[in-house]
Motif scaffolding. Structure first.
Motif, short mmCIF file in Angstrom:
data_model
loop_
_atom_site.label_atom_id
_atom_site.label_comp_id
_atom_site.label_asym_id
_atom_site.label_seq_id
_atom_site.Cartn_x
_atom_site.Cartn_y
_atom_site.Cartn_z
N TRP A 26 0.76 -1.06 -0.05
CA TRP A 26 0.05 -0.10 0.17
C TRP A 26 0.88 1.28 -0.03
O TRP A 26 1.46 1.47 1.00
CB TRP A 26 -0.93 0.00 1.32
CG TRP A 26 -1.84 0.86 0.94
CD1 TRP A 26 -2.16 1.99 0.30
CD2 TRP A 26 -2.94 1.25 2.12
NE1 TRP A 26 -3.35 2.82 0.46
CE2 TRP A 26 -3.81 2.07 1.59
CE3 TRP A 26 -3.38 0.67 3.25
CZ2 TRP A 26 -5.02 2.75 2.45
CZ3 TRP A 26 -4.66 0.77 3.91
CH2 TRP A 26 -5.23 2.03 3.66
N ASP A 27 1.41 1.70 -1.16
CA ASP A 27 2.08 3.02 -1.28
C ASP A 27 1.46 3.86 -2.28
O ASP A 27 0.14 3.85 -2.54
CB ASP A 27 3.31 2.61 -1.77
CG ASP A 27 3.37 2.07 -3.05
OD1 ASP A 27 2.44 2.01 -3.89
OD2 ASP A 27 4.25 1.34 -3.49
N GLY A 28 1.92 4.76 -2.62
CA GLY A 28 1.27 5.99 -3.56
C GLY A 28 0.75 5.37 -4.72
O GLY A 28 -0.09 5.98 -5.35
N GLY A 29 1.39 4.56 -5.35
CA GLY A 29 0.86 3.92 -6.36
C GLY A 29 0.08 2.87 -6.76
O GLY A 29 -0.56 2.81 -7.60
N GLN A 30 -0.10 2.19 -5.43
CA GLN A 30 -1.06 1.17 -5.74
C GLN A 30 -1.38 0.41 -4.36
O GLN A 30 -0.73 0.53 -3.43
CB GLN A 30 -0.54 -0.22 -6.59
CG GLN A 30 1.02 -0.66 -5.89
CD GLN A 30 1.26 -1.96 -6.59
OE1 GLN A 30 0.82 -2.73 -6.96
NE2 GLN A 30 2.73 -1.99 -6.71
N ARG A 39 -2.17 -3.45 -3.23
CA ARG A 39 -2.27 -4.97 -3.66
C ARG A 39 -2.75 -5.67 -2.50
O ARG A 39 -2.20 -5.84 -1.44
CB ARG A 39 -0.66 -5.13 -3.86
CG ARG A 39 -0.61 -6.52 -4.63
CD ARG A 39 1.02 -6.58 -5.20
NE ARG A 39 1.31 -5.85 -6.09
CZ ARG A 39 1.80 -6.29 -7.34
NH1 ARG A 39 1.57 -7.53 -7.84
NH2 ARG A 39 1.94 -5.24 -8.28
N VAL A 51 -4.46 0.19 -9.29
CA VAL A 51 -3.38 1.14 -9.75
C VAL A 51 -4.03 2.71 -9.19
O VAL A 51 -5.18 2.73 -9.49
CB VAL A 51 -3.35 0.85 -11.16
CG1 VAL A 51 -2.20 2.07 -11.39
CG2 VAL A 51 -2.61 -0.58 -11.41
N ASP A 52 -3.36 3.35 -8.70
CA ASP A 52 -3.69 4.70 -8.25
C ASP A 52 -5.06 4.52 -7.37
O ASP A 52 -5.96 5.27 -7.70
CB ASP A 52 -3.98 5.50 -9.62
CG ASP A 52 -2.68 5.89 -10.45
OD1 ASP A 52 -1.56 6.15 -9.59
OD2 ASP A 52 -2.64 6.07 -11.30
N GLU A 110 -8.05 4.04 -10.06
CA GLU A 110 -8.07 4.36 -11.57
C GLU A 110 -8.19 3.04 -12.42
O GLU A 110 -8.68 3.09 -13.35
CB GLU A 110 -6.76 5.07 -11.97
CG GLU A 110 -6.70 6.48 -11.56
CD GLU A 110 -7.95 7.32 -12.10
OE1 GLU A 110 -8.13 7.21 -13.34
OE2 GLU A 110 -8.47 7.89 -11.15
#
Length: 137
Positions: A21-25, A27, A45-46, A103
Motif C-alpha cells: 500500500w503505497d502512493g501508486g498501488q 495490492r 492502480v492509483d 483508476e
C-alpha cells in the motif's frame, strides 16, 4: 466470483491481506492459507480511496450502493473508474463493510511463495562484520 466487472479465476480465495500500500498501488493477496504462499493478487492502480482492514476473510463482493458512490463523488469530486465494495469477516462480531476506489484494477493469478522474515535462512558464505559474533545471552 466477479469484482468490478472482472471475473476472478477459480480458486480458494478465503484469506486476504494487504501486501503493498503505497502512493501508486494497493495490492491485495488472496489464498486458502497465506502463511506460505498466495495464488491471487488484486492490484488497484492509483488507489484514491481505501476503507478496508489489513487482513480479512471470505469477502462478498458486490456493486457499490448509491450512497457509497455519492460518498466517493463528495470526497473525490467525481466517480472513479473502478469502485469495489464488499463485506468481509475482519474478526469482529459483524462483517466489515469495505470500499476501494482506483483508476484501474489488475488481477494477477499464479503461485507466489511467501517468505517470513523471522524464519528466513541467512545466506551462506563469509560474514562481513569484524570480529567474533556477539554473545546472545
Amino acid at each position: 466470483m466477479e469484482i468490478a466487472g472482472h471475473r476472478l479465476p477459480v480458486g480458494s480465495w478465503w484469506d486476504w491481506e494487504v501486501i503493498v500500500w503505497d502512493g501508486g498501488q494497493l495490492r491485495l493477496a488472496a489464498g486458502y492459507d497465506l502463511t506460505h504462499h498466495h495464488g491471487l493478487e488484486l492490484v488497484f492502480v492509483d488507489a484514491v480511496f481505501v476503507s478496508c482492514p489489513h487482513s480479512f476473510q471470505d469477502p462478498v463482493f458486490r456493486a457499490p450502493t448509491a450512497e457509497e458512490t455519492a460518498r466517493l463523488v463528495r470526497a473525490l469530486g467525481e466517480a472513479p473508474p473502478v469502485v469495489v465494495a464488499f463485506e468481509a469477516d475482519a474478526g469482529g462480531p459483524d462483517p466489515a463493510s469495505c470500499l476501494i476506489a482506483a483508476e484501474r484494477l489488475d488481477i494477477l493469478s499464479g503461485f507466489v511463495p511467501r517468505h517470513s522474515r523471522t524464519g528466513a535462512k541467512a545466506a551462506t558464505g563469509a560474514r562481513n562484520w569484524p570480529g567474533p559474533p556477539l554473545p546472545t545471552d
